[in-house]
Design an enzyme around this catalytic site. Structure first.
Site, short mmCIF file in Angstrom:
data_model
loop_
_atom_site.label_atom_id
_atom_site.label_comp_id
_atom_site.label_asym_id
_atom_site.label_seq_id
_atom_site.Cartn_x
_atom_site.Cartn_y
_atom_site.Cartn_z
N GLU A 90 -21.96 31.27 4.90
CA GLU A 90 -22.93 31.00 6.09
C GLU A 90 -24.49 30.40 5.94
OE1 GLU A 90 -22.25 34.98 8.12
OE2 GLU A 90 -20.34 34.53 8.78
N ASP A 137 -1.37 8.97 -0.16
CA ASP A 137 -1.42 10.13 -0.88
C ASP A 137 -2.10 11.05 -0.09
OD1 ASP A 137 -2.19 12.18 -2.51
OD2 ASP A 137 -2.97 11.13 -4.09
N MET A 144 -9.51 2.57 2.33
CA MET A 144 -8.29 3.24 2.64
C MET A 144 -8.35 4.56 2.64
SD MET A 144 -5.45 0.41 1.66
CE MET A 144 -4.26 1.01 2.82
N THR A 201 -27.30 22.32 2.88
CA THR A 201 -26.89 21.04 2.51
C THR A 201 -25.43 21.47 2.17
OG1 THR A 201 -29.22 20.25 2.09
CG2 THR A 201 -27.27 19.23 0.96
N HIS A 208 -3.46 14.83 0.37
CA HIS A 208 -3.96 15.85 -0.34
C HIS A 208 -3.33 17.31 0.38
CE1 HIS A 208 -7.75 14.09 -2.40
NE2 HIS A 208 -6.55 13.39 -2.84
N HIS A 213 0.77 -1.34 -0.03
CA HIS A 213 0.03 0.01 -0.07
C HIS A 213 1.00 1.17 -0.17
CE1 HIS A 213 -3.78 -2.34 0.94
NE2 HIS A 213 -2.84 -3.26 1.87
N HIS A 224 -26.09 16.71 4.99
CA HIS A 224 -27.24 17.65 5.52
C HIS A 224 -27.47 17.25 6.88
CE1 HIS A 224 -31.06 19.60 5.66
NE2 HIS A 224 -31.62 18.91 5.99
N HIS A 277 -28.07 13.72 1.53
CA HIS A 277 -29.47 13.99 0.96
C HIS A 277 -29.80 13.61 -0.30
CE1 HIS A 277 -33.28 16.12 1.20
NE2 HIS A 277 -33.08 16.59 2.42
N HIS A 334 -8.48 0.02 -3.60
CA HIS A 334 -8.03 0.29 -2.47
C HIS A 334 -8.79 1.23 -1.60
CE1 HIS A 334 -3.87 -1.69 -2.44
NE2 HIS A 334 -4.35 -1.87 -3.71
N HIS A 391 -5.32 9.09 1.19
CA HIS A 391 -5.85 7.59 0.68
C HIS A 391 -4.97 7.04 0.22
CE1 HIS A 391 -5.54 8.83 -3.61
NE2 HIS A 391 -6.04 10.10 -3.13
N CYS A 392 -4.96 5.72 0.08
CA CYS A 392 -4.32 4.78 -0.60
C CYS A 392 -4.43 5.08 -2.19
CB CYS A 392 -4.45 3.38 -0.50
SG CYS A 392 -3.27 2.11 -1.04
CU LIG Z 1 -3.73 0.27 -0.15
#
Ligand SMILES: [Cu+2]
Length: 480
Positions: free
Chosen positions: A281, A119, A170, A285, A121, A116, A262, A311, A165, A156-157
């Site tokens: 503000e 990554d 993951m 949803t 962000h 595995h 929501h 929703h 994955h 995430h993987c």
């Molecule tokens: Cu993985």
């Protein structure tokens, strides 16, 4: 002579002091923020989040994340082989601040079957760390990065097949707080939506393997918060007290579906749109893309159970994307009155009338003449009123709505069942060995309709075939 020396050293000490004390806001670029000291990051499982960074300085933050492949429960009787960051879906929550130097240790447990990686962000660098973190079972990879942009980020993987994955669980969230931290709130929770694809249909029992074709077609069998049906309902509900401010860190791991997040009965006072700096503000949803997140903040003003949903509503009531926020405290009738009256509305009539007594209602209705008619009318009433919660086959929704199918609770006491439909029900009950602690509102049905609907329920789905008459309903009504 001596005094000048003293003065000079004092000036020197002062300049040095002010230099060390340089305010971090004076650094134009986050990459220039110095780190002082090392610290092991606190990681938490959902729905919990680590302690806020507050006013702490940027640090070298050591994150130790262990990948575990393990079987867990998707819903009652359905198991799934989850691949996890830290043993949970979503993975452990990581909390950092701008300028931190994160030293990431990615550990692939020796019992795991597959390689595995991760990554993030929040990482500025190739693959968000994926390229440096590819790790085989029984190995640990270490890489390091500087957090440059505040915000809430998905990790995430990203090992091929990437979608698979992610689909197996993951993913997780990493928060980068601005300098000085986010404004304090009373309660913070971690919620992440994900869609799951199983070989069997929704509810089909046993250990369900991943279905690649359904995933490609985006035909999810389960859409859930925090990795399983009921992760946030009943006893697992998140909680707050009237008057408290709540911040939800909401992510969407996907892999396929966009979430329309929501909370039924609440309005988001503030939303950090897409997890970034932009604040919207008064939002009903908020859209959370796959691989995206949002920070949602609101004050709870009245007590009750507030339902968290995607929703795209069939996902909530039929695929699992349903959670609960239970708020305790004093009612505020100015904000929400509760039901005051139920009047009859007749557009052509002479104004508003009182609700007629049951006898009048009965008189104006055609009563069922036979068992078959009772079943037919009862089914209609069921599909109009009970179905939304107890589901088409009376199977209910785990941890939220008890089953009426084969229900030991139902079969044990017909007068109690009549009472529940007449008056509603709250408080803990046990149905077929499972605890429920929720609210069923009073059902606005006539005595005949209650007799019919309960006859239908008792004569369906393996129940004990009791026939409920109008007289039985009236007796319970009077006995109150
Ligand atoms: Cu993985």
């Amino acid at each position: 002579m001596k005094t000048t020396l003293k003065l000079m050293s004092l000036i020197l000490a002062l300049t040095m002091f002010s230099c060390f004390n340089k305010k971090e806001t004076e650094y134009a670029n986050a990459e220039d923020i110095p780190v002082n000291r090392e610290m092991i990051a606190e990681l938490t499982s959902p729905p919990h989040v680590p302690t806020p960074v507050g006013r702490r300085k940027a640090k070298k933050l050591i994150v130790k994340m262990e990948i575990l492949e393990k079987v867990g429960e998707m819903t009652d009787g359905v198991e799934y082989m989850y691949w996890t960051f830290g043993g949970t879906v979503p993975g452990s929550f990581i909390r950092t601040r701008v300028g931190d130097e994160v030293e990431f240790h990615l550990q692939n447990h020796p019992d795991n079957k597959l390689p595995h990686n991760i990554d993030m962000h929040a990482v500025t660098g190739p693959g968000g760390g994926a390229e440096s973190s590819f790790v085989a079972p029984g190995h640990e990879k270490v890489f390091s990065f500087k957090t440059l942009n505040p915000g809430l980020y998905v990790y995430h993987c990203a090992t091929a097949p990437v979608g698979m994955h992610i689909a197996n669980g993951m993913y997780g969230l990493i928060l980068v707080e601005p300098e000085g931290g986010l404004p304090p709130v009373d309660k913070e929770y971690y919620i992440m939506q994900g869609d799951f694809y199983t070989k069997g249909a929704n509810g089909e029992r046993g250990l369900q393997p991943f279905d690649m074709q359904k995933a490609v077609d985006e035909k999810a069998d389960y859409v859930v918060f925090n990795g399983k049906v009921g992760a946030l309902t009943g006893d697992n509900a998140i909680t707050a007290k009237v008057g408290e401010t709540v911040r939800l860190f909401v992510g969407n791991g996907g892999p396929g579906l966009v979430s329309s997040f929501h909370v039924i009965g609440e309005i988001f006072d503030r939303v950090h749109v897409e997890g970034g700096d932009l604040i919207n503000e008064n939002v009903q949803t908020t859209m959370i893309p796959a691989g995206g997140a949002a920070m949602v903040e609101f004050r709870v003003d009245v007590p009750g159970t507030f339902i968290l949903v995607d929703h795209s509503i069939f996902r909530a009531f039929n695929k699992g994307a349903l959670g609960m926020l239970k708020v305790e405290g004093e009612e505020d009738k100015k904000i929400y009155s509760g039901e005051i009256r139920d009047d009859i509305y007749l557009p052509e009539g002479p104004g508003i009338q009182e609700m007629p007594t049951t006898d009048e209602l009965v008189a104006s209705e055609i009563p069922a003449k036979s068992f078959e008619e009772q079943m037919e009318f009862g089914k209609n009433a069921y599909m109009q009123t009970c179905f939304a919660c107890h589901q088409a086959e009376g199977q209910g929704i785990p941890n939220a709505f008890p089953p009426l199918a084969n229900s030991d609770y139902l079969n044990a006491d017909v007068n109690r069942a009549i009472g529940i439909v007449l008056h509603g029900k709250t408080g803990e009950i046990t149905v077929n060995g499972k605890k429920y602690n929720s609210v069923m509102t009073r059902q606005m049905l006539s005595t005949d309709e209650i007799a019919n609907v309960l006859t239908y329920v008792y004569n369906s789905w393996g129940n004990n075939k009791t026939v409920v008459t109008k007289e039985m309903v009236e007796k319970v009504k009077k006995s109150k």
